[in-house]
Design an enzyme around this catalytic site. Structure first.
Site, PDB file in Angstrom:
ATOM      1  N   THR A 131       1.008  -1.203  -0.040  1.00  0.00           N
ATOM      2  CA  THR A 131      -0.013  -0.105   0.160  1.00  0.00           C
ATOM      3  C   THR A 131       0.922   1.428   0.206  1.00  0.00           C
ATOM      4  O   THR A 131       2.038   1.374   0.516  1.00  0.00           O
ATOM      5  CB  THR A 131      -0.993   0.037   1.469  1.00  0.00           C
ATOM      6  OG1 THR A 131      -1.344   1.377   1.457  1.00  0.00           O
ATOM      7  CG2 THR A 131      -0.168  -0.382   2.529  1.00  0.00           C
ATOM      8  N   ASP A 132       0.338   2.272  -0.299  1.00  0.00           N
ATOM      9  CA  ASP A 132       0.916   3.612  -0.316  1.00  0.00           C
ATOM     10  C   ASP A 132       0.988   4.179   1.067  1.00  0.00           C
ATOM     11  O   ASP A 132       1.829   5.174   1.251  1.00  0.00           O
ATOM     12  CB  ASP A 132       0.354   4.603  -1.241  1.00  0.00           C
ATOM     13  CG  ASP A 132      -1.046   4.954  -1.202  1.00  0.00           C
ATOM     14  OD1 ASP A 132      -1.551   4.352  -0.168  1.00  0.00           O
ATOM     15  OD2 ASP A 132      -1.681   5.942  -1.603  1.00  0.00           O
ATOM     16  N   GLU A 133       0.184   3.583   1.800  1.00  0.00           N
ATOM     17  CA  GLU A 133       0.180   4.037   3.298  1.00  0.00           C
ATOM     18  C   GLU A 133       1.650   4.070   4.113  1.00  0.00           C
ATOM     19  O   GLU A 133       1.661   4.507   5.129  1.00  0.00           O
ATOM     20  CB  GLU A 133      -1.091   3.349   3.841  1.00  0.00           C
ATOM     21  CG  GLU A 133      -2.607   3.771   3.275  1.00  0.00           C
ATOM     22  CD  GLU A 133      -3.604   3.324   4.098  1.00  0.00           C
ATOM     23  OE1 GLU A 133      -3.469   3.289   5.303  1.00  0.00           O
ATOM     24  OE2 GLU A 133      -4.755   3.196   3.315  1.00  0.00           O
ATOM     25  N   TYR A 156      -1.960  -0.580  11.050  1.00  0.00           N
ATOM     26  CA  TYR A 156      -1.972  -0.935   9.499  1.00  0.00           C
ATOM     27  C   TYR A 156      -0.892  -0.950   8.842  1.00  0.00           C
ATOM     28  O   TYR A 156      -0.095  -1.604   8.192  1.00  0.00           O
ATOM     29  CB  TYR A 156      -3.313  -0.790   9.048  1.00  0.00           C
ATOM     30  CG  TYR A 156      -3.322  -1.167   7.381  1.00  0.00           C
ATOM     31  CD1 TYR A 156      -3.542  -2.417   6.940  1.00  0.00           C
ATOM     32  CD2 TYR A 156      -3.356  -0.021   6.344  1.00  0.00           C
ATOM     33  CE1 TYR A 156      -3.418  -2.646   5.381  1.00  0.00           C
ATOM     34  CE2 TYR A 156      -3.431  -0.365   5.188  1.00  0.00           C
ATOM     35  CZ  TYR A 156      -3.312  -1.670   4.481  1.00  0.00           C
ATOM     36  OH  TYR A 156      -3.316  -1.856   3.264  1.00  0.00           O
ATOM     37  N   LYS A 160       2.193  -3.111   7.185  1.00  0.00           N
ATOM     38  CA  LYS A 160       2.645  -3.285   5.848  1.00  0.00           C
ATOM     39  C   LYS A 160       3.855  -3.068   5.697  1.00  0.00           C
ATOM     40  O   LYS A 160       4.559  -3.521   4.693  1.00  0.00           O
ATOM     41  CB  LYS A 160       1.673  -2.531   4.874  1.00  0.00           C
ATOM     42  CG  LYS A 160       0.068  -3.151   5.043  1.00  0.00           C
ATOM     43  CD  LYS A 160       0.061  -4.514   4.499  1.00  0.00           C
ATOM     44  CE  LYS A 160       0.107  -4.710   2.894  1.00  0.00           C
ATOM     45  NZ  LYS A 160      -0.228  -6.029   2.321  1.00  0.00           N
TER      46      LYS A 160
END
Ligand code: NAD
Ligand code: TYD
Length: 350
Positions: A131-133, A156, A160
């Site tokens: 993810t870009d998060e 989260y 990741k």
């Protein structure tokens, strides 16, 4: 025939990836490995469940012994890893579950792959879907590139980021062939209605309030899920060993503007007076540690591999709303939890 294990294939993005590989690549045998958590639903794959090159295995990536045995039995040549706990709000209430599945689960898969593939990394591949998060949050300007330093804020995104680091560590330490892609927020069919777009559609349909966190000014960069699945297919086949790609639609929306747009689309489709659904908007307490803005620079993917989104946001949103209007039964099942009972009975002995 090349065997590929796709993890998390019964979830939102995973089901689109599995469908794409099963239908576009008869030369592959696809093994969908999924625990069927609340987010996993085999009804998402009903149209391809009888395909000769498709197989489902129910199992937990946190269970190392099970994963080792599965790799020994199935002898996969590649892994496309999507299984994860994926909802930021849930990670705030239960971070440990995110460490278990997203970090330990990923390391278990890496270990099993390493044991099986030692000495033949040139003909195998471990693809981690991320993810870009992991990059944290942007202010008003700028975009995330592949060079942006990791700076995760939620449990989260921290889990990741950690799993991305482990994947790179296995490339650097053991020479395993790995690829990672970091994608922006997805939307489309089979999206579990705990995430913003399907939740808003579901609530608008039911004339229930639409919770907007804080002032609704946070920005997300939305990409149609089928364009993400196509990007994964391309990267899986074309990326150099150890490569990373950002995937995004250059499509930033403030949450409140996006919700207003959905209200207006649904007013028209449901024959309501303009402004009726917007009356459901309810500002609620902000999410803790809420990242202000995500925006992806996908130039590398475009220039190196030629990928661009295939449809506009307006087209994608229209398709998505139409899908949710036409699939009330799916929505009823996932909101009642009925599908879990059905499928856990069907697969009880696996
Ligand atoms: P999802 O929550 O819809 O699906 C996750 C799937 O993983 C489910 O089918 C679930 O049953 C399975 N799963 C969970 N824990 C498992 C375990 N311990 N063992 C085996 N299977 C397990 O998630 P999604 O939105 O489809 O996201 C898929 C992947 O893409 C995730 O890795 C996520 O981090 C990443 N991603 C998601 C987005 C997004 O916008 N949704 C954006 C970028 C990246
Ligand atoms: P979400 O779909 O949970 O994705 P993510 O947190 O991974 O970006 O949320 C998208 C945005 O919408 C995020 O800024 C939080 C906000 N949001 C709401 O305002 N209300 C809601 O009910 C939800 C689920 C999210």
């Amino acid at each position: 025939m090349k065997k590929i294990i796709i993890t998390g294939g019964a979830g939102f993005i995973g089901s689109h990836v599995v469908r794409r590989f099963v239908t576009q690549h008869p030369e592959y045998h696809i093994i969908n490995l999924d625990k069927l958590t609340y987010a996993g639903n085999l009804a998402n794959l009903k149209d391809i469940e009888g395909a000769p090159n498709y197989e489902f295995v129910k199992g937990d990536i946190v269970d190392a012994a099970f994963i080792d045995q599965l790799f020994a039995d199935k002898q996969p040549d590649a892994v496309i890893h999507l299984a994860a706990e994926s909802h930021v709000d849930r990670s705030i209430t239960n971070p440990t579950e995110f460490v278990m599945t997203n970090v330990i689960g990923t390391v278990n898969l890496l270990n099993a792959a390493r044991n099986l593939w030692k000495g033949r990394y040139d003909s195998t591949r471990f693809y981690h879907v991320s993810t870009d998060e992991v990059y944290g949050t942007l202010g008003e300007d700028g975009m995330f590139t592949e060079e942006t330093a990791y700076d995760p804020h939620s449990p989260y995104s921290a889990s990741k980021a950690s799993s991305d680091h482990f994947v790179r560590a296995y490339q650097d330490t053991y020479g395993m062939d790995t690829v990672i892609s970091n994608c922006s927020n997805n939307y489309g069919s089979y999206h579990f209605p705990e995430k913003l777009i399907p939740l808003a559609i579901h609530n608008i349909k039911q004339m229930k309030s639409i919770p907007v966190y804080g002032k609704g000014e946070n920005v997300r960069d939305w990409l149609w899920v089928e364009d993400h699945a196509r990007a994964i297919e391309l990267i899986f086949h074309k990326a150099k060993s150890g490569a990373t790609y950002n995937i995004g639609g250059h499509n930033e929306w403030k949450n409140i503007d996006l919700i207003q747009l959905l209200c207006s689309i649904l007013d028209k489709k449901l024959g309501r007076a303009e402004g009726t659904s917007a009356g459901l908007i309810t500002y609620v307490t902000d999410r803790a540690g809420h990242d202000l803005r995500y925006a992806i620079d996908a130039t590398k993917l475009k220039t190196e591999l030629g990928w661009v989104p295939s449809i506009t946001f307006e087209e994608g949103l229209e398709k998505t709303v139409d899908w949710y209007l036409a699939n009330q039964e799916w929505l009823d099942d996932v909101t009642s939890g009925h599908y879990q009972q059905y499928y856990s009975e069907q697969y009880a002995d696996r």
